[in-house]
Design an enzyme around this catalytic site. Structure first.
Site, PDB file in Angstrom:
ATOM      1  N   HIS A 178      55.052  91.109  30.476  1.00 16.81           N
ATOM      2  CA  HIS A 178      54.606  90.185  31.527  1.00 16.81           C
ATOM      3  C   HIS A 178      55.733  90.076  32.533  1.00 16.81           C
ATOM      4  CE1 HIS A 178      53.349  86.512  33.609  1.00 16.81           C
ATOM      5  NE2 HIS A 178      54.622  86.144  33.506  1.00 16.81           N
ATOM      6  N   ASN A 197      49.376  94.313  26.754  1.00 13.39           N
ATOM      7  CA  ASN A 197      49.882  95.189  27.819  1.00 13.39           C
ATOM      8  C   ASN A 197      51.412  95.204  27.883  1.00 13.39           C
ATOM      9  OD1 ASN A 197      50.098  92.632  28.892  1.00 13.39           O
ATOM     10  ND2 ASN A 197      49.228  93.139  30.883  1.00 13.39           N
ATOM     11  N   GLU A 210      58.869  80.005  35.603  1.00 14.29           N
ATOM     12  CA  GLU A 210      58.823  80.724  34.318  1.00 14.29           C
ATOM     13  C   GLU A 210      60.223  80.870  33.720  1.00 14.29           C
ATOM     14  OE1 GLU A 210      56.569  84.329  34.892  1.00 14.29           O
ATOM     15  OE2 GLU A 210      54.702  83.224  35.187  1.00 14.29           O
ATOM     16  N   TYR A 249      50.845  79.877  30.300  1.00 12.98           N
ATOM     17  CA  TYR A 249      49.786  80.540  31.072  1.00 12.98           C
ATOM     18  C   TYR A 249      48.817  79.534  31.707  1.00 12.98           C
ATOM     19  CZ  TYR A 249      50.972  85.328  29.603  1.00 12.98           C
ATOM     20  OH  TYR A 249      51.576  86.547  29.422  1.00 12.98           O
ATOM     21  N   LYS A 309      56.239  91.627  25.254  1.00 14.93           N
ATOM     22  CA  LYS A 309      55.184  90.960  24.472  1.00 14.93           C
ATOM     23  C   LYS A 309      55.180  91.420  23.006  1.00 14.93           C
ATOM     24  CE  LYS A 309      51.987  90.101  28.323  1.00 14.93           C
ATOM     25  NZ  LYS A 309      50.558  90.099  28.700  1.00 14.93           N
TER      26      LYS A 309
HETATM   27  P1  CMP Z   1      50.178  89.033  32.139  1.00 15.68           P
HETATM   28  O1  CMP Z   1      51.010  89.671  33.182  1.00 15.68           O
HETATM   29  O2  CMP Z   1      50.879  88.505  30.918  1.00 15.68           O
HETATM   30  O3  CMP Z   1      49.366  87.831  32.809  1.00 15.68           O
HETATM   31  C1  CMP Z   1      48.178  87.327  32.221  1.00 15.68           C
HETATM   32  C2  CMP Z   1      47.665  88.204  31.140  1.00 15.68           C
HETATM   33  O4  CMP Z   1      46.313  88.031  30.781  1.00 15.68           O
HETATM   34  C3  CMP Z   1      47.738  89.652  31.568  1.00 15.68           C
HETATM   35  O5  CMP Z   1      49.080  90.071  31.639  1.00 15.68           O
HETATM   36  C4  CMP Z   1      46.896  90.338  30.499  1.00 15.68           C
HETATM   37  O6  CMP Z   1      47.636  90.633  29.349  1.00 15.68           O
HETATM   38  C5  CMP Z   1      45.886  89.242  30.122  1.00 15.68           C
HETATM   39  N1  CMP Z   1      44.516  89.558  30.509  1.00 15.68           N
HETATM   40  C6  CMP Z   1      43.518  89.782  29.654  1.00 15.68           C
HETATM   41  N2  CMP Z   1      42.385  90.010  30.303  1.00 15.68           N
HETATM   42  C7  CMP Z   1      42.662  89.949  31.623  1.00 15.68           C
HETATM   43  C8  CMP Z   1      41.889  90.104  32.798  1.00 15.68           C
HETATM   44  N3  CMP Z   1      40.574  90.391  32.769  1.00 15.68           N
HETATM   45  N4  CMP Z   1      42.513  89.974  33.982  1.00 15.68           N
HETATM   46  C9  CMP Z   1      43.832  89.674  34.049  1.00 15.68           C
HETATM   47  N5  CMP Z   1      44.618  89.505  32.947  1.00 15.68           N
HETATM   48  C10 CMP Z   1      44.036  89.649  31.753  1.00 15.68           C
END
Ligand code: CMP
Length: 133
Positions: free
Chosen positions: A116, A113, A127, A49, A9
């Site tokens: 992904h 984070n 994906e 998403y 990311k």
């Molecule tokens: P990712 O694995 O990219 O999938 C969806 C993303 O939404 C997740 O990682 C986080 O970066 C983001 N996100 C932000 N807030 C939340 C939340 N409360 N629960 C889950 N995903 C979240």
């Protein structure tokens, strides 16, 4: 061999952590079958998403994911690739991620984070097709 999609990311690309993340993946014996650097616009991030449509964090997530370059890749391994990658990257919330996982060591927030990864073999195929033809 199983396969899955992983995205480095924008927060990790910005902090020069592409090599660090690739090194961890390769040391864990994943094979990088395809990789590129690209940038999504907001609408493309919404499309990627789409499963999170209606969730309160979606707008912030898509703004972030379209804020800078990302590095999507296809990873291959023996066995359950999707589950093995998710174990290596750790819980979505870095504060809950196990010590030694990528998110525990690198992520800065729930949205930022760092990586992904696909959450099922079926989503992995969707994906992968989103980023690689
Ligand atoms: P990712 O694995 O990219 O999938 C969806 C993303 O939404 C997740 O990682 C986080 O970066 C983001 N996100 C932000 N807030 C939340 C939340 N409360 N629960 C889950 N995903 C979240």
């Amino acid at each position: 061999m199983g396969r899955s999609l992983l995205i480095i990311k924008p927060d990790a690309v910005e902090r020069n952590l592409i090599g660090e993340i690739l090194s961890r993946l390769e040391k864990a014996r994943f094979i990088v079958a395809a990789i590129k650097m690209t940038k999504l616009d907001y609408d493309q991030a919404r499309k990627f998403y789409a499963v999170h449509e209606g969730k309160p964090f979606l707008d912030e997530l898509c703004k972030f994911m379209s804020s800078g370059p990302i590095v999507p890749m296809v990873l291959k391994s023996d066995g359950d690739t999707v589950a093995k990658i998710r174990e290596l990257i750790g819980a979505t919330d870095h504060k809950k991620a196990a010590a030694g996982t990528i998110r525990h060591d690198i992520a800065v927030s729930l949205t930022k984070n760092s990586v992904h990864a696909s959450d099922s073999p079926q989503n992995a195929e969707q994906e992968i097709n989103f980023f690689f033809s």
